[in-house]
Write a protein that holds these residues in place. Sequence first.
Motif, short mmCIF file in Angstrom:
data_model
loop_
_atom_site.label_atom_id
_atom_site.label_comp_id
_atom_site.label_asym_id
_atom_site.label_seq_id
_atom_site.Cartn_x
_atom_site.Cartn_y
_atom_site.Cartn_z
N LYS A 1 0.86 -1.63 -0.32
CA LYS A 1 0.04 0.11 -0.25
C LYS A 1 0.78 1.12 0.13
CE LYS A 1 -3.33 -2.48 1.18
NZ LYS A 1 -3.10 -3.90 1.70
N ASP B 1 -9.15 4.52 -4.83
CA ASP B 1 -9.80 3.47 -4.81
C ASP B 1 -9.10 2.83 -3.41
OD1 ASP B 1 -10.54 3.66 -7.42
OD2 ASP B 1 -8.83 3.91 -7.96
N LEU B 2 -8.64 3.16 -2.60
CA LEU B 2 -8.62 2.65 -1.20
C LEU B 2 -9.04 1.14 -0.71
CD1 LEU B 2 -5.49 2.47 0.32
CD2 LEU B 2 -6.39 4.39 1.52
N VAL C 1 -9.52 -2.47 -2.37
CA VAL C 1 -8.27 -2.96 -1.78
C VAL C 1 -8.32 -4.38 -1.12
CG1 VAL C 1 -5.71 -2.97 -0.93
CG2 VAL C 1 -6.59 -1.08 -2.97
N TYR D 1 -7.73 10.03 -2.42
CA TYR D 1 -7.56 8.20 -2.48
C TYR D 1 -8.81 8.25 -2.94
CZ TYR D 1 -8.75 8.37 2.16
OH TYR D 1 -9.23 8.45 3.55
N ILE E 1 -4.03 4.21 6.16
CA ILE E 1 -4.58 2.19 5.84
C ILE E 1 -5.65 1.87 6.46
CG2 ILE E 1 -3.45 -0.38 4.80
CD1 ILE E 1 -3.02 1.82 2.48
N ASN F 1 1.39 5.74 -2.59
CA ASN F 1 1.21 5.15 -4.12
C ASN F 1 -0.64 5.56 -4.17
OD1 ASN F 1 3.14 3.93 -5.39
ND2 ASN F 1 3.04 1.98 -5.26
N TYR F 2 -1.30 5.37 -2.90
CA TYR F 2 -2.19 5.29 -3.15
C TYR F 2 -2.99 6.93 -3.16
CZ TYR F 2 -1.77 6.18 2.21
OH TYR F 2 -1.27 6.91 3.15
N THR G 1 -4.88 10.03 -5.51
CA THR G 1 -4.81 10.00 -6.66
C THR G 1 -5.26 11.01 -7.21
OG1 THR G 1 -7.29 9.83 -6.30
CG2 THR G 1 -5.49 7.60 -6.66
#
Length: 450
Positions: free
Chosen positions: A53, A317-318, A321, A315, A103, A290-291, A293
């Motif tokens: 993540k 699309d977290l 996941v 973000y 996360i 990376n998360y 957007t």
Amino acid sequence: MKVNIPKGTRDFGPQEIYKRKYIFNTIKKYFELFGYVPIETPAMENLDTLTGKYGEEGDQLLFKVLNNGDFLKKVSPDILEEKNSPKAVKQLSKRGLKYDLTIPFARYVVMHRNEINIPFKRYQIQPVWRADRPQKGRYQEFYQCDADVIGSSSLQYEAEFVQLFDKVFRDLGISVDIKINNRKLLTALSILINEEENLTSITTAIDKLDKIGESGVVNILKKLKLPDAKITSILKFLSFRNLSDVREFFNDIELGQLGVKELEEIYSFLTNQQLTNTLTFDPTLARGLNYYTGTIFEVAAKNVEMGSIGGGGRYDDLTKVFGGEALGGIGISFGAERIFDVMEELKLFPPKIKSAPVLILTLDPIYQQHGYTILNTLRDEGIKADLYPAGDKMKKQMKYANNINCQFVIIIGEEEFRNQNASLKNMITGEQVTIDRDEIVEKLLKPENH
């Protein structure tokens, strides 16, 4: 045996705790003013929740927790003989200390989806752990103060977070630059130079610009075997300081135009809002996680050399996941440890934050009972107070009061005992008055004494 603590961690004494609480309480006040509600998540998460993540570098900084019991028993002898750490970790450890609060929050949302209202606005003030190299402003155990909105793509929340940053740092007395960018622009940049497969590597390089300089970034890009023309295009983008230039630069890239449009909409929300601090568009801002957007933030303190003291971003699309529906989200984080260091360096903590409880001093043990009665009267009224043990000379007692930074001392001697009153001394101003015992509470509760 030499007693020590793990590197990258710190002990905090009473006065430091008071100061840290001042920071936390200021941040919490605005979190709640803006409608955020508190949650907490465990110190440990399952490793499969955390890994993958944060990018390759982030995964390397995760603290792994060894399995319970004989943790070597289930490890394949071949892996042990091979000394392959990545393979061994999968059998040695199933849990890790949380790297950040975002996360675990996404995991929380998926697990508690039927219990929360969307959009869900939450805040957390909890410690996190990273196996980073300790240095000024960077620790392996530190607190994050996060606010997130999940379940909405409205850009009003980006504007709200700008204001939240602005108000918190205004109240703390820290002059900051709130930097803003959009990850769509960085993706558009990779499309423009036809290097989409290298997006993460390019973004990681850009994210290091403030640490290694332009030449260092160029060296990284050359190692990716990027032609000089593409590196020139990247550097040109990083030089922009206004959105009109960016719009022209991405004239034929739809995603780039969308990134510009989103930033313009955020600015439009803030058109009639008065900010104490500066809001700056910064194309070099990449945020390595990376998360992200969409919009990304970073906050830098002025007048002091320190890394970012706040940051965050959008973000989209977290939650997917973790098998949940795609709930758009955005969040920010205040770096409490760095904020503390900045305020210490710039001497920004208010003097009264050093004030300890009222301390009662007696000139002779025979007055201790009288002091104890006053002590309990103060405590019953919610006034923090303590009574110094009987027997020491007044000079020693006053030294103790100074050492613990008392704002007031109550002195009881022969005359005070006989008249059932007390001498009240303000340790900051030096003013000393004799007042009736029944008036002590009223005097200490006056607004100017808080």
